[in-house]
Design a protein around this motif. Sequence first.
Motif, PDB file in Angstrom:
ATOM      1  N   PHE A   1      30.614 -23.039 -14.474  1.00 28.07           N
ATOM      2  CA  PHE A   1      30.724 -21.627 -14.093  1.00 28.07           C
ATOM      3  C   PHE A   1      31.864 -21.430 -13.092  1.00 28.07           C
ATOM      4  O   PHE A   1      32.673 -20.498 -13.221  1.00 28.07           O
ATOM      5  CB  PHE A   1      29.397 -21.156 -13.501  1.00 28.07           C
ATOM      6  CG  PHE A   1      29.328 -19.679 -13.237  1.00 28.07           C
ATOM      7  CD1 PHE A   1      28.952 -18.804 -14.238  1.00 28.07           C
ATOM      8  CD2 PHE A   1      29.628 -19.164 -11.985  1.00 28.07           C
ATOM      9  CE1 PHE A   1      28.881 -17.431 -14.001  1.00 28.07           C
ATOM     10  CE2 PHE A   1      29.567 -17.804 -11.732  1.00 28.07           C
ATOM     11  CZ  PHE A   1      29.183 -16.937 -12.744  1.00 28.07           C
ATOM     12  N   VAL A   2      31.941 -22.303 -12.107  1.00 26.13           N
ATOM     13  CA  VAL A   2      33.032 -22.229 -11.123  1.00 26.13           C
ATOM     14  C   VAL A   2      34.376 -22.458 -11.801  1.00 26.13           C
ATOM     15  O   VAL A   2      35.370 -21.761 -11.510  1.00 26.13           O
ATOM     16  CB  VAL A   2      32.799 -23.257  -9.998  1.00 26.13           C
ATOM     17  CG1 VAL A   2      34.024 -23.367  -9.094  1.00 26.13           C
ATOM     18  CG2 VAL A   2      31.576 -22.878  -9.186  1.00 26.13           C
TER      19      VAL A   2
ATOM     20  N   ALA B   1      27.639 -22.033  -6.498  1.00 23.21           N
ATOM     21  CA  ALA B   1      28.491 -21.604  -7.609  1.00 23.21           C
ATOM     22  C   ALA B   1      28.946 -20.162  -7.433  1.00 23.21           C
ATOM     23  O   ALA B   1      30.108 -19.824  -7.704  1.00 23.21           O
ATOM     24  CB  ALA B   1      27.740 -21.765  -8.934  1.00 23.21           C
ATOM     25  N   GLY B   2      28.053 -19.310  -6.940  1.00 20.68           N
ATOM     26  CA  GLY B   2      28.412 -17.909  -6.759  1.00 20.68           C
ATOM     27  C   GLY B   2      29.501 -17.711  -5.724  1.00 20.68           C
ATOM     28  O   GLY B   2      30.449 -16.944  -5.939  1.00 20.68           O
ATOM     29  N   VAL B   3      29.398 -18.403  -4.600  1.00 22.65           N
ATOM     30  CA  VAL B   3      30.407 -18.264  -3.543  1.00 22.65           C
ATOM     31  C   VAL B   3      31.766 -18.759  -4.033  1.00 22.65           C
ATOM     32  O   VAL B   3      32.799 -18.094  -3.849  1.00 22.65           O
ATOM     33  CB  VAL B   3      29.965 -19.024  -2.282  1.00 22.65           C
ATOM     34  CG1 VAL B   3      31.108 -19.099  -1.275  1.00 22.65           C
ATOM     35  CG2 VAL B   3      28.750 -18.346  -1.661  1.00 22.65           C
ATOM     36  N   LEU B   4      31.798 -19.930  -4.659  1.00 21.69           N
ATOM     37  CA  LEU B   4      33.065 -20.480  -5.134  1.00 21.69           C
ATOM     38  C   LEU B   4      33.654 -19.622  -6.245  1.00 21.69           C
ATOM     39  O   LEU B   4      34.881 -19.474  -6.340  1.00 21.69           O
ATOM     40  CB  LEU B   4      32.857 -21.908  -5.625  1.00 21.69           C
ATOM     41  CG  LEU B   4      32.514 -22.936  -4.532  1.00 21.69           C
ATOM     42  CD1 LEU B   4      32.129 -24.271  -5.154  1.00 21.69           C
ATOM     43  CD2 LEU B   4      33.696 -23.117  -3.584  1.00 21.69           C
TER      44      LEU B   4
ATOM     45  N   LEU C   1      35.758 -16.522  -5.020  1.00 17.21           N
ATOM     46  CA  LEU C   1      37.042 -16.684  -4.326  1.00 17.21           C
ATOM     47  C   LEU C   1      38.227 -16.177  -5.141  1.00 17.21           C
ATOM     48  O   LEU C   1      39.044 -15.401  -4.629  1.00 17.21           O
ATOM     49  CB  LEU C   1      37.230 -18.152  -3.928  1.00 17.21           C
ATOM     50  CG  LEU C   1      36.238 -18.689  -2.892  1.00 17.21           C
ATOM     51  CD1 LEU C   1      36.516 -20.159  -2.596  1.00 17.21           C
ATOM     52  CD2 LEU C   1      36.314 -17.873  -1.611  1.00 17.21           C
ATOM     53  N   PRO C   2      38.414 -16.586  -6.423  1.00 14.83           N
ATOM     54  CA  PRO C   2      39.560 -16.053  -7.175  1.00 14.83           C
ATOM     55  C   PRO C   2      39.437 -14.561  -7.445  1.00 14.83           C
ATOM     56  O   PRO C   2      40.463 -13.868  -7.547  1.00 14.83           O
ATOM     57  CB  PRO C   2      39.537 -16.869  -8.475  1.00 14.83           C
ATOM     58  CG  PRO C   2      38.144 -17.368  -8.602  1.00 14.83           C
ATOM     59  CD  PRO C   2      37.671 -17.590  -7.200  1.00 14.83           C
ATOM     60  N   ILE C   3      38.222 -14.057  -7.554  1.00 21.59           N
ATOM     61  CA  ILE C   3      38.052 -12.617  -7.758  1.00 21.59           C
ATOM     62  C   ILE C   3      38.467 -11.857  -6.507  1.00 21.59           C
ATOM     63  O   ILE C   3      39.158 -10.833  -6.578  1.00 21.59           O
ATOM     64  CB  ILE C   3      36.590 -12.303  -8.127  1.00 21.59           C
ATOM     65  CG1 ILE C   3      36.208 -13.030  -9.415  1.00 21.59           C
ATOM     66  CG2 ILE C   3      36.377 -10.810  -8.277  1.00 21.59           C
ATOM     67  CD1 ILE C   3      34.748 -12.879  -9.795  1.00 21.59           C
ATOM     68  N   ALA C   4      38.071 -12.362  -5.344  1.00 19.53           N
ATOM     69  CA  ALA C   4      38.446 -11.716  -4.085  1.00 19.53           C
ATOM     70  C   ALA C   4      39.956 -11.728  -3.877  1.00 19.53           C
ATOM     71  O   ALA C   4      40.532 -10.755  -3.367  1.00 19.53           O
ATOM     72  CB  ALA C   4      37.747 -12.416  -2.916  1.00 19.53           C
ATOM     73  N   ALA C   5      40.602 -12.821  -4.298  1.00 15.31           N
ATOM     74  CA  ALA C   5      42.056 -12.906  -4.139  1.00 15.31           C
ATOM     75  C   ALA C   5      42.779 -11.875  -4.983  1.00 15.31           C
ATOM     76  O   ALA C   5      43.900 -11.474  -4.661  1.00 15.31           O
ATOM     77  CB  ALA C   5      42.540 -14.311  -4.504  1.00 15.31           C
TER      78      ALA C   5
ATOM     79  N   LEU D   1      18.240 -22.300  -6.342  1.00 11.98           N
ATOM     80  CA  LEU D   1      18.867 -21.334  -5.434  1.00 11.98           C
ATOM     81  C   LEU D   1      20.099 -21.925  -4.768  1.00 11.98           C
ATOM     82  O   LEU D   1      21.111 -21.230  -4.584  1.00 11.98           O
ATOM     83  CB  LEU D   1      17.854 -20.888  -4.381  1.00 11.98           C
ATOM     84  CG  LEU D   1      16.665 -20.057  -4.902  1.00 11.98           C
ATOM     85  CD1 LEU D   1      15.707 -19.738  -3.763  1.00 11.98           C
ATOM     86  CD2 LEU D   1      17.167 -18.778  -5.561  1.00 11.98           C
ATOM     87  N   LEU D   2      20.040 -23.206  -4.410  1.00 15.02           N
ATOM     88  CA  LEU D   2      21.192 -23.854  -3.784  1.00 15.02           C
ATOM     89  C   LEU D   2      22.369 -23.921  -4.754  1.00 15.02           C
ATOM     90  O   LEU D   2      23.509 -23.599  -4.388  1.00 15.02           O
ATOM     91  CB  LEU D   2      20.805 -25.259  -3.319  1.00 15.02           C
ATOM     92  CG  LEU D   2      21.913 -26.078  -2.638  1.00 15.02           C
ATOM     93  CD1 LEU D   2      22.403 -25.370  -1.390  1.00 15.02           C
ATOM     94  CD2 LEU D   2      21.420 -27.487  -2.312  1.00 15.02           C
TER      95      LEU D   2
END
Length: 680
Positions: free
Chosen positions: A336-337, A379-382, A385-389, A373-374
């Motif tokens: 996913f990442v 995976a969600g945080v990583l 990152l490219p979406i935020a950029a 959950l971990l």
Amino acid sequence: MPIKTLNGASASDPARPDSGGRGRGTASRWTGAPVFAAVLLLAPVLLHLVSADLLTPLLLWTAAASLIRSRTSLLDRLFISAAVLVGWICVLGLIASFWPWGLDPLALAETTALALTGVRVLRGAPDDSARRRTRRNLLPARDVPVLLTSAFGFAFFLRPLLHRDAVDRLALVITSEDLGRHFALYDSMIRFSGYLALRADDAARTIQEGVYTYPPGSHMTLAVLTSFVRGTDAPAAPLHALSLFILLSTAVAGALVAFTAWAVRWAAGPAVAARFLLPVCLAGGVWVAVVELPRLVLTGFLSEIFGLALFAVFLALAVRPLSRTGEQLVCMGAVFVAIACSYYLLLPATGLVALVWAWAHRRRWLRQIGRTLLAAAAAGVLALLPIAANWASAGSASVLTVPGAVYPVSRHLLYPVLAVAAVLLLGRGARRNPSARVAAGCLAATGLLAFGIREYQMAVAGQTSYFFEKMMHGLFLATVVTAGAAVGPALLAASRRARPAGTGVLGRLAPAVTALVATACLLAALLMNSQPDLAKDSGWSSSAGRVYLRAQSAHPRIADQVTAIDRARPKDDGKVSMLLLGDRVPTDPARIEDNLWLGVLSRDQGLSWRAWTFALKGRTGQEIVDFADQSAVPLRIYLSDPELLAQVRQAARTGHHKALDVVMVTFEGHRAELAPQRLG
């Protein structure tokens, strides 16, 4: 009664979790771990000393595959671990952007070795039954169709390249505008040792404005491989770097064929006989390689091809999960990442597929809610990152109606296969098969997403455009993969009904002959339908596969001119080169892309892209001088028309322009004669 496979897995319930060796004690975690760590930490150093760094990623890949303990063959582990390692490389690229060693192959290898050793300690030593299963399943017969299809895919795409030099390879891709930008991203990551979103000041010269935040997963993966191929992270000469990049990016297309064939076989199930898998895997691989994929290769959609290969793995893992829940969570999270970092346009479809899997197997992951959950949080945080950029340019729904050049999927092949797969997945036998039920959900989710975007575009813009066709590529791949799950129950039933071969020669050959005849019929049907839906309107006079294989899109003269001027131009004088050679007409894409490729070879695309835009059509002498007056950087203009040169001279006499170099160019075969004409 469930059918037991050779390795003990249940064909009707392939996701049945096993004990995983729990309760073996802490000491077993360290059994063999020191040897594992010593090999992984020392081997890269020794291989680096003997200039054999290329063997290091193979060693690390094999080590990663050995950590998978679920019921799989060696080939399965290699495919799954390859996708997982791409996710790791995306994270490693982030680390390398901050540490002092950049993309040095030894630093990358040692860090990966430490990570794998940590996983080895946490996982513990495999039990005796796992070792026996591994030895017994090194290369089962059901893996042979995947190997044959993979060999075909790599041979198909690499054949036009292997016997060509750097200039001839450029000639093959000269019309692939997007590939030029992909090369600039890849080359800049090597030069600046990390993600360009974190190197904005450095990337401002080498990358077109707004492009350096493009999802970097495919470029970082190829950059890391390049560091191992060359044994150093030092940048190569531009033309040599481009030649290797074209080879690696084309190998990505072959990898998509291989991953698709593996995903089809994995979705069909472990109990289906190899002779029944052969026509299914080869048909899926040839459909991808010959019909659809060449159009993506010829247009330079590297990141999409890379992302589709990862999407195939994600689909396969959702349809038929690994037998160990922890491994399933880690593998799906890593892939996913990797998709998010490589081509996050596939994330909506990937997220829907993940939801289908989560609902179908909720009892499994709810028993390990903490790990789930971990894994989801990491995976969600990583993935964000490219979406935020890119949020400034991709954070609005209006982007979905942006036009763009993309060739449509062959509907006359997709829709019938989609309909057949849907009917089979809704049949009684499929409804009782857990993998087929998940496959039906995945196919429905990707289809609803694609046609939902179609309806949105029709409502807002009155026509479909770029992003709908991109979603159709995801639906096409989902159709191919889930077709394996759709025919799985039928193939399994055929395997159960198949009588043992007779003792005579004909009896032993009958199953193989039947499989070959079925394969030949399917491949013939695909090849006869490889013509695009609207050949005249889409610009293809024949199938894209034939165009690619025969190198009909090559433009050697343009490539010769671009490379000759790149060799002859003065270096490091602060001037940006602009070519105005020949007739500048949009109907000749090879001619109007010469400035793009000169810019990436000059490593100044961030400064030269405006000149590329200006030179997309013919210009008068006055327009050329006016553009030079307004340019933020000094220009050197290459002309081949004496009349246009006279116009520039006349306009320069009456204008107030900056220092402008004009170079008269004449070509004789592969040689360029440059006659400088300085104005101002």
